[in-house]
Design a protein around this motif. Structure first.
Motif, PDB file in Angstrom:
ATOM      1  N   VAL A  47       0.664  -1.469  -0.066  1.00  0.00           N
ATOM      2  CA  VAL A  47      -0.438   0.301   0.242  1.00  0.00           C
ATOM      3  C   VAL A  47       0.570   1.578  -0.380  1.00  0.00           C
ATOM      4  O   VAL A  47       0.296   2.389  -0.109  1.00  0.00           O
ATOM      5  CB  VAL A  47      -0.575   0.210   1.065  1.00  0.00           C
ATOM      6  N   MET A  48       1.956   1.749   0.577  1.00  0.00           N
ATOM      7  CA  MET A  48       3.125   2.582   0.450  1.00  0.00           C
ATOM      8  C   MET A  48       2.973   2.621  -1.296  1.00  0.00           C
ATOM      9  O   MET A  48       3.027   2.586  -1.847  1.00  0.00           O
ATOM     10  CB  MET A  48       4.473   1.784   0.661  1.00  0.00           C
ATOM     11  N   LEU A  55       4.479   7.469   8.134  1.00  0.00           N
ATOM     12  CA  LEU A  55       5.271   6.820   8.054  1.00  0.00           C
ATOM     13  C   LEU A  55       6.227   6.317   6.954  1.00  0.00           C
ATOM     14  O   LEU A  55       5.582   5.846   6.074  1.00  0.00           O
ATOM     15  CB  LEU A  55       3.943   4.976   8.875  1.00  0.00           C
ATOM     16  N   PRO A  56       6.994   6.610   7.904  1.00  0.00           N
ATOM     17  CA  PRO A  56       8.585   6.166   6.189  1.00  0.00           C
ATOM     18  C   PRO A  56       8.481   4.714   6.174  1.00  0.00           C
ATOM     19  O   PRO A  56       8.457   4.133   7.264  1.00  0.00           O
ATOM     20  CB  PRO A  56       9.865   6.643   6.570  1.00  0.00           C
ATOM     21  N   VAL A  57       8.754   4.144   4.750  1.00  0.00           N
ATOM     22  CA  VAL A  57       9.169   2.308   4.799  1.00  0.00           C
ATOM     23  C   VAL A  57      10.436   2.896   4.120  1.00  0.00           C
ATOM     24  O   VAL A  57      11.501   3.358   3.490  1.00  0.00           O
ATOM     25  CB  VAL A  57       8.579   2.360   3.923  1.00  0.00           C
ATOM     26  N   VAL A  71      -2.179   8.129   6.698  1.00  0.00           N
ATOM     27  CA  VAL A  71      -2.959   7.265   7.134  1.00  0.00           C
ATOM     28  C   VAL A  71      -4.148   7.278   5.557  1.00  0.00           C
ATOM     29  O   VAL A  71      -4.346   6.486   5.516  1.00  0.00           O
ATOM     30  CB  VAL A  71      -3.116   8.420   7.826  1.00  0.00           C
ATOM     31  N   THR A  72      -4.135   8.451   4.965  1.00  0.00           N
ATOM     32  CA  THR A  72      -5.186   8.335   3.792  1.00  0.00           C
ATOM     33  C   THR A  72      -5.435   7.006   2.571  1.00  0.00           C
ATOM     34  O   THR A  72      -5.516   6.759   2.372  1.00  0.00           O
ATOM     35  CB  THR A  72      -5.697   9.318   3.086  1.00  0.00           C
ATOM     36  N   ASP A  73      -3.927   6.138   2.686  1.00  0.00           N
ATOM     37  CA  ASP A  73      -3.648   5.260   1.951  1.00  0.00           C
ATOM     38  C   ASP A  73      -4.718   4.204   2.364  1.00  0.00           C
ATOM     39  O   ASP A  73      -4.298   3.200   2.238  1.00  0.00           O
ATOM     40  CB  ASP A  73      -2.092   4.690   1.709  1.00  0.00           C
ATOM     41  N   LEU A  74      -5.156   3.912   4.168  1.00  0.00           N
ATOM     42  CA  LEU A  74      -5.857   2.833   4.777  1.00  0.00           C
ATOM     43  C   LEU A  74      -7.195   3.796   4.485  1.00  0.00           C
ATOM     44  O   LEU A  74      -7.730   2.382   5.443  1.00  0.00           O
ATOM     45  CB  LEU A  74      -5.110   3.481   5.937  1.00  0.00           C
ATOM     46  N   ILE A  75      -7.586   4.421   3.765  1.00  0.00           N
ATOM     47  CA  ILE A  75      -8.887   4.338   3.951  1.00  0.00           C
ATOM     48  C   ILE A  75      -9.550   3.308   3.467  1.00  0.00           C
ATOM     49  O   ILE A  75      -8.776   3.392   2.315  1.00  0.00           O
ATOM     50  CB  ILE A  75      -9.429   5.918   3.090  1.00  0.00           C
TER      51      ILE A  75
END
Length: 340
Positions: free
Chosen positions: A213-214, A312-314, A327-331
């Motif tokens: 998802v990143m 949150l960096p990966v 956080v918008t990637d987790l919607i």
């Protein structure tokens, strides 16, 4: 104990209906117990044959046995074995061309005398495939033709007429599960493997990795440590996926810090507009929380929740920037998606 009779009154009570339903389950459960006791090492040898198959596993059967075969093929496929169902009537009209010598054919027939299945045998012999039979009688035509025969033994149907496949298909399906899961165990099939074949399932979501998802590439806002805040925001203007953070890195792309939109707002709130012309490295948050590539997405979400952060960096195992979870990637995900 209630017994299934040949006839039932149309006006039977709810209690009588419940007793009948429970009797069906009793008969089928007892059939499973008897077959469990009859089962021998043939099932293990069949699993070894399938495990060593270099081609595909072709599962065939007619009628209700064919439907059980479809489920068996699906279970094999979802647990790591390349498997396909084959309708025997279609097979003799050209679909036998799907079968190759390095395949294994699993044929299901309660009686072992199903005409449509038996018609396949001469061609299967010419092709040279290995044949596994699942049937009530090992001395049946199918049982005798097979390289391996998983013999179920006599099965009492739950149908009051003794005709509709019921207990027999329950047993056949359970034996198919046992065979497929034994092959899966031989493959050391893991939850991660299962998730690979079930990306839309609940387990698939639980086992998603951060890289699933990143955001990457131009959708990450990146900055050099010596650029000014103003330079960074001017340079990064333009269409891209909205992100609330700028990730600060060194010349080797190692993550040094993070500067968020909230940090920018605080500069204005505290009337520190002059900091806009300072190096971003002087106002960033150094050593931010991060996760490594390969981490479970659920663990990343827990880290974000625990520290109340939105980005949150990966990083890779050299601490080089690989991506960003916003956080918008987790919607669209729910808490249950990440619960064990």
């Amino acid at each position: 104990m209630a017994m299934i009779t040949d006839a039932s009154p149309a006006s039977e009570t709810e209690a009588e209906g419940l007793a009948f339903a429970r009797e069906v389950l009793r008969i089928e459960a007892e059939a499973l117990t008897r077959v469990r006791e009859r089962l021998n090492g043939t099932v293990a040898r069949a699993a070894e044959l399938i495990h060593g198959c270099e081609g595909s596993v072709i599962v065939t059967g007619m009628g209700k046995a064919g439907l059980v075969g479809q489920k068996m093929a699906a279970t094999l496929a979802s647990t790591g074995t390349r498997a396909f169902p084959l309708h025997p009537a279609e097979a003799v009209h050209g679909d036998l061309g799907r079968i190759r010598a390095d395949d294994v054919v699993v044929a299901l027939s309660q009686s072992g005398e199903t005409e449509e299945v038996l018609r396949l045998l001469p061609t299967l012999r010419r092709i040279g495939v290995n044949l596994v039979a699942v049937t009530e009688r090992g001395v049946s035509s199918l049982g005798r033709a097979a390289d391996l025969c998983i013999e179920l033994g006599p099965i009492e149907e739950a149908c009051p007429l003794g005709l509709a496949p019921s207990a027999s298909t329950t047993v056949m399906m359970a034996v198919g599960d046992a065979l497929a899961l034994l092959v899966s165990r031989m493959r050391a099939f893991s939850p991660e493997d299962f998730a690979l074949y079930h990306p839309a399932g609940n387990l698939g979501r639980k086992l998603m990795r951060v890289e699933d998802v990143m955001r990457t590439g131009r959708h990450i806002r990146r900055a050099r440590v010596d650029e000014t805040v103003r330079e960074v925001f001017v340079r990064l203007a333009g269409p891209r996926r909205r992100s609330g953070a700028v990730l600060v890195e060194d010349a080797e792309s190692r993550l040094l810090g993070i500067f968020t939109d909230s940090d920018l707002v605080r500069l204005f709130e505290k009337r520190r507009e002059g900091d806009l012309d300072r190096p971003i490295g002087a106002v960033m948050t150094a050593g931010p929380y991060r996760v490594a590539v390969g981490s479970l997405l659920g663990d990343a979400v827990e880290l974000m929740k625990a520290h109340k952060i939105s980005e949150l960096p990966v990083v890779d195992y050299s601490d080089r920037l690989a991506g960003l979870i916003d956080v918008t990637d987790l919607i669209g995900f729910t808490a249950a998606d990440f619960e064990e």
